[in-house]
Design a protein around this motif. Structure first.
Motif, PDB file in Angstrom:
ATOM      1  N   ALA A 161      -3.679   9.857 -10.756  1.00 58.96           N
ATOM      2  CA  ALA A 161      -3.120   8.848  -9.852  1.00 58.96           C
ATOM      3  C   ALA A 161      -3.075   9.474  -8.464  1.00 58.96           C
ATOM      4  O   ALA A 161      -2.286  10.393  -8.211  1.00 58.96           O
ATOM      5  CB  ALA A 161      -1.723   8.441 -10.300  1.00 58.96           C
ATOM      6  N   ALA A 162      -3.945   9.031  -7.582  1.00 63.25           N
ATOM      7  CA  ALA A 162      -3.976   9.542  -6.203  1.00 63.25           C
ATOM      8  C   ALA A 162      -3.057   8.686  -5.350  1.00 63.25           C
ATOM      9  O   ALA A 162      -3.131   7.448  -5.385  1.00 63.25           O
ATOM     10  CB  ALA A 162      -5.396   9.526  -5.659  1.00 63.25           C
ATOM     11  N   THR A 163      -2.198   9.325  -4.567  1.00 65.29           N
ATOM     12  CA  THR A 163      -1.170   8.594  -3.835  1.00 65.29           C
ATOM     13  C   THR A 163      -0.883   9.272  -2.500  1.00 65.29           C
ATOM     14  O   THR A 163      -1.651  10.128  -2.046  1.00 65.29           O
ATOM     15  CB  THR A 163       0.108   8.492  -4.689  1.00 65.29           C
ATOM     16  N   SER A 164       0.236   8.920  -1.893  1.00 68.90           N
ATOM     17  CA  SER A 164       0.642   9.514  -0.623  1.00 68.90           C
ATOM     18  C   SER A 164       1.503  10.743  -0.859  1.00 68.90           C
ATOM     19  O   SER A 164       2.253  10.821  -1.830  1.00 68.90           O
ATOM     20  CB  SER A 164       1.439   8.506   0.216  1.00 68.90           C
ATOM     21  N   ASP A 165       1.402  11.675   0.055  1.00 70.85           N
ATOM     22  CA  ASP A 165       2.305  12.831   0.094  1.00 70.85           C
ATOM     23  C   ASP A 165       3.263  12.560   1.258  1.00 70.85           C
ATOM     24  O   ASP A 165       4.124  11.703   1.162  1.00 70.85           O
ATOM     25  CB  ASP A 165       1.482  14.112   0.278  1.00 70.85           C
ATOM     26  N   ASN A 166       3.111  13.267   2.353  1.00 70.91           N
ATOM     27  CA  ASN A 166       3.803  12.948   3.606  1.00 70.91           C
ATOM     28  C   ASN A 166       2.734  12.459   4.581  1.00 70.91           C
ATOM     29  O   ASN A 166       2.098  13.271   5.256  1.00 70.91           O
ATOM     30  CB  ASN A 166       4.507  14.176   4.188  1.00 70.91           C
ATOM     31  N   PRO A 167       2.497  11.156   4.669  1.00 73.98           N
ATOM     32  CA  PRO A 167       1.380  10.676   5.510  1.00 73.98           C
ATOM     33  C   PRO A 167       1.574  10.922   7.002  1.00 73.98           C
ATOM     34  O   PRO A 167       0.615  10.939   7.760  1.00 73.98           O
ATOM     35  CB  PRO A 167       1.308   9.184   5.193  1.00 73.98           C
ATOM     36  N   ARG A 168       2.826  11.084   7.426  1.00 76.67           N
ATOM     37  CA  ARG A 168       3.128  11.291   8.835  1.00 76.67           C
ATOM     38  C   ARG A 168       2.496  10.175   9.677  1.00 76.67           C
ATOM     39  O   ARG A 168       2.677   9.017   9.354  1.00 76.67           O
ATOM     40  CB  ARG A 168       2.709  12.693   9.261  1.00 76.67           C
ATOM     41  N   SER A 169       1.746  10.525  10.717  1.00 78.75           N
ATOM     42  CA  SER A 169       1.232   9.475  11.605  1.00 78.75           C
ATOM     43  C   SER A 169      -0.041   8.814  11.084  1.00 78.75           C
ATOM     44  O   SER A 169      -0.523   7.848  11.669  1.00 78.75           O
ATOM     45  CB  SER A 169       0.965  10.064  12.999  1.00 78.75           C
ATOM     46  N   GLU A 170      -0.612   9.331  10.012  1.00 77.88           N
ATOM     47  CA  GLU A 170      -1.877   8.797   9.504  1.00 77.88           C
ATOM     48  C   GLU A 170      -1.663   7.614   8.555  1.00 77.88           C
ATOM     49  O   GLU A 170      -0.630   7.489   7.895  1.00 77.88           O
ATOM     50  CB  GLU A 170      -2.664   9.881   8.776  1.00 77.88           C
ATOM     51  N   ASP A 171      -2.682   6.786   8.447  1.00 77.89           N
ATOM     52  CA  ASP A 171      -2.698   5.673   7.493  1.00 77.89           C
ATOM     53  C   ASP A 171      -2.903   6.252   6.095  1.00 77.89           C
ATOM     54  O   ASP A 171      -3.906   6.931   5.848  1.00 77.89           O
ATOM     55  CB  ASP A 171      -3.844   4.727   7.847  1.00 77.89           C
ATOM     56  N   PRO A 172      -1.983   6.014   5.167  1.00 81.35           N
ATOM     57  CA  PRO A 172      -2.138   6.560   3.817  1.00 81.35           C
ATOM     58  C   PRO A 172      -3.467   6.187   3.167  1.00 81.35           C
ATOM     59  O   PRO A 172      -4.066   7.003   2.452  1.00 81.35           O
ATOM     60  CB  PRO A 172      -0.960   5.954   3.055  1.00 81.35           C
ATOM     61  N   LEU A 173      -3.939   4.977   3.423  1.00 81.28           N
ATOM     62  CA  LEU A 173      -5.209   4.548   2.822  1.00 81.28           C
ATOM     63  C   LEU A 173      -6.387   5.334   3.398  1.00 81.28           C
ATOM     64  O   LEU A 173      -7.369   5.597   2.699  1.00 81.28           O
ATOM     65  CB  LEU A 173      -5.416   3.046   3.022  1.00 81.28           C
ATOM     66  N   ALA A 174      -6.282   5.720   4.663  1.00 82.09           N
ATOM     67  CA  ALA A 174      -7.349   6.527   5.269  1.00 82.09           C
ATOM     68  C   ALA A 174      -7.381   7.922   4.643  1.00 82.09           C
ATOM     69  O   ALA A 174      -8.457   8.489   4.411  1.00 82.09           O
ATOM     70  CB  ALA A 174      -7.135   6.625   6.782  1.00 82.09           C
ATOM     71  N   ILE A 175      -6.208   8.491   4.352  1.00 81.46           N
ATOM     72  CA  ILE A 175      -6.151   9.795   3.679  1.00 81.46           C
ATOM     73  C   ILE A 175      -6.768   9.679   2.291  1.00 81.46           C
ATOM     74  O   ILE A 175      -7.585  10.509   1.876  1.00 81.46           O
ATOM     75  CB  ILE A 175      -4.697  10.290   3.583  1.00 81.46           C
ATOM     76  N   LEU A 176      -6.396   8.638   1.564  1.00 77.98           N
ATOM     77  CA  LEU A 176      -6.906   8.439   0.211  1.00 77.98           C
ATOM     78  C   LEU A 176      -8.413   8.199   0.210  1.00 77.98           C
ATOM     79  O   LEU A 176      -9.114   8.593  -0.726  1.00 77.98           O
ATOM     80  CB  LEU A 176      -6.169   7.273  -0.453  1.00 77.98           C
ATOM     81  N   ALA A 177      -8.916   7.586   1.277  1.00 78.25           N
ATOM     82  CA  ALA A 177     -10.363   7.353   1.379  1.00 78.25           C
ATOM     83  C   ALA A 177     -11.129   8.673   1.501  1.00 78.25           C
ATOM     84  O   ALA A 177     -12.308   8.750   1.113  1.00 78.25           O
ATOM     85  CB  ALA A 177     -10.670   6.455   2.579  1.00 78.25           C
ATOM     86  N   GLU A 178     -10.487   9.719   2.012  1.00 79.64           N
ATOM     87  CA  GLU A 178     -11.125  11.032   2.113  1.00 79.64           C
ATOM     88  C   GLU A 178     -11.003  11.822   0.806  1.00 79.64           C
ATOM     89  O   GLU A 178     -11.763  12.748   0.562  1.00 79.64           O
ATOM     90  CB  GLU A 178     -10.516  11.820   3.267  1.00 79.64           C
TER      91      GLU A 178
END
Length: 506
Positions: free
Chosen positions: A411-428
């Motif tokens: 299950a891939a999810t958010s950690d501390n997204p801070r200023s970034e879009d969580p979906l953009a992090i997950l896309a990487e």
């Protein structure tokens, strides 16, 4: 202490003014300045304290120490008569001023510093426990919490600024502490936060990919770690304790030895302090220990190969600090797991739930391997993880690959997204995760992801909730919220029909 006494202990470029008024504090944050404080205005990585000298003066600063010539010249003109000191290195001046103000606690505590990508916190806790076992009072400074002669306080930074570190040391020394154990991050070493402390023992746990958002390259990251050992910025330690398995071990050992340190290595089947054989058990590990000072068979309550290494590092360091070999062995039954490091969550469920701080690909790979060998034999490993925002982006696909390669479901999810879009992090993260062929879900809501991971578990499985460990907050773009993986897991398990009524305890 007054201004005249203080500046006598600080290397300076120039000064103006004198004062025999008593100093009430040393501050580098203008918001903490009170009447009688000396404000150290220093350039930092993200801000420049020289921008806040007027605010500090308005709050009653008795004098200003600055690493900016323009600021010094401005103050000479517009605040004539205010005691001033210009220095070349702001953080060095902060350390010198703090040491003097707090009556040199570094002279009363023998310091053990621990650096490395993974294992710092566990090694620090273990080293402190071994010293406490022989009645040494300690100050511990690290990621999870601070300890002041037995008192526990929340941690603000893994390695605080020197002013705050000296204050903690002074409080400990006043209560009879004789030992300092501190995690020393690569950021702290690079920025000079540990200036003023002569480490008697320095430990290097490992170097794996992390913090490249700050250091840029692995070579620069290692160079920051090496500063604790090579005598170029900080005094070389008397004893250097080095993980023999790390690819940089030999290079670091040579640098430490040239700087005058006694080098001790540790490892599994290699090193001066070594586990020549071991057997992982459900409750920890059985270890055949060999050292230059004795051999023993021990039973550790700490799970996994990585904790064997952490224990060996702590053994070597504590022995270097004077703990006899037989006392080290006698301490083993008392050593406990560290909060947020392979921490089980029990609510009577027929599967295992583990919370862990693993937030690099190497740490995640080790965590999954430990779970498969020690807990989930013959069953599935379900891994929930995310990657932090505003941090090294290059490790995101590596973590996706590590999770997918070792797990049966992710299950891939958010950690501390801070200023970034969580979906953009997950896309990487997703392409590398998908390439492993392991079934997975993408769920940016961390609480929802925990629910999905626990809901998917079957009897005998192990669910890993990775990345935040001991942390109790989640940092979002617009706010910081309370979030505790273990707490959320207990709540979800209750929703799924499990709870303390099943005869388990937290």
């Amino acid at each position: 202490m007054n201004w005249n006494n203080l500046i006598a202990e600080i290397a300076s470029e120039g000064f103006a003014g004198a004062s025999d008024a008593s100093i009430t504090g040393i501050e580098y944050d203008s918001r903490r300045v009170r009447p009688g404080s000396v404000f150290v205005a220093m350039r930092g990585g993200t801000t420049d304290g020289n921008r806040f000298v007027e605010k500090a003066i308005a709050s009653g600063a008795l004098g200003i120490i600055t690493d900016s010539s323009p600021t010094f010249d401005h103050l000479l003109v517009y605040h004539a008569g205010l005691p001033l000191l210009e220095v070349a290195h702001g953080r060095r001046a902060l350390a010198q001023a703090s040491a003097a103000f707090f009556n040199h606690p570094e002279r009363k505590l023998a310091a053990t510093g621990i650096t490395g990508t993974n294992g710092k916190t566990t090694t620090a806790f273990l080293t402190e426990s071994l010293l406490n076992h022989v009645q040494c009072k300690t100050v511990l400074v690290g990621t999870i919490e601070y300890h002041i002669a037995g008192q526990i306080r929340p941690s603000v930074h893994t390695t605080p600024e020197s002013r705050d570190l000296f204050e903690l040391m002074a409080e400990g020394a006043a209560q009879g502490a004789t030992e300092l154990i501190t995690e020393v991050s690569s950021h702290a070493l690079d920025q000079g936060r540990a200036i003023g402390i002569a480490f008697d023992v320095a430990i290097f746990t490992n170097l794996t990919r992390d913090h490249l958002d700050y250091h840029g390259t692995m070579d620069k990251y290692f160079a920051a770690k090496r500063l604790l050992f090579d005598g170029t910025r900080y005094p070389a330690p008397r004893v250097a304790v080095i993980n023999a398995h790390d690819p940089r071990a030999e290079e670091l050992a040579i640098a430490a030895s040239k700087a005058g340190a006694e080098v001790r290595t540790y490892g599994i089947a290699q090193g001066d302090w070594r586990a020549c054989s071991y057997k992982l058990t459900p409750s920890g590990a059985e270890i055949a220990l060999e050292t230059p000072f004795g051999s023993a068979s021990i039973q550790s309550h700490l799970a996994g190969e990585v904790n064997i290494l952490n224990l060996l590092a702590a053994f070597s360091a504590a022995h270097a600090r004077g703990v006899p070999f037989d006392q080290l062995i006698a301490s083993v039954p008392l050593l406990k797991p560290v909060p947020g490091r392979f921490q089980p969550v029990h609510a009577g469920q027929p599967f295992s739930v583990i919370v862990d701080y693993a937030h690099t690909d190497d740490a995640l790979r080790n965590l999954i391997s430990l779970a498969r060998k020690g807990v989930a034999t013959g069953h599935r490993v379900i891994t929930m993880f995310g990657c932090g925002g505003d941090r090294d982006r290059t490790k995101r696909p590596k973590m996706g690959h590590a999770a997918g390669e070792g797990s049966d479901f992710v299950a891939a999810t958010s950690d501390n997204p801070r200023s970034e879009d969580p979906l953009a992090i997950l896309a990487e993260i997703e392409p590398a995760l998908k390439a492993t062929g392991t079934p997975y879900i993408i769920e940016p809501d961390r609480a929802a992801a925990i629910h999905l991971a626990l809901e998917a578990a079957k009897p005998g499985d192990v669910v890993l909730l990775a990345g935040k460990g001991h942390e109790t907050e989640q940092i979002l773009a617009d706010r910081t919220i309370h979030f505790d993986d273990a707490e959320v897991a207990r709540s979800v398990l209750a929703e799924l029909g499990y709870g303390l009524s099943y005869g388990e305890t937290q």
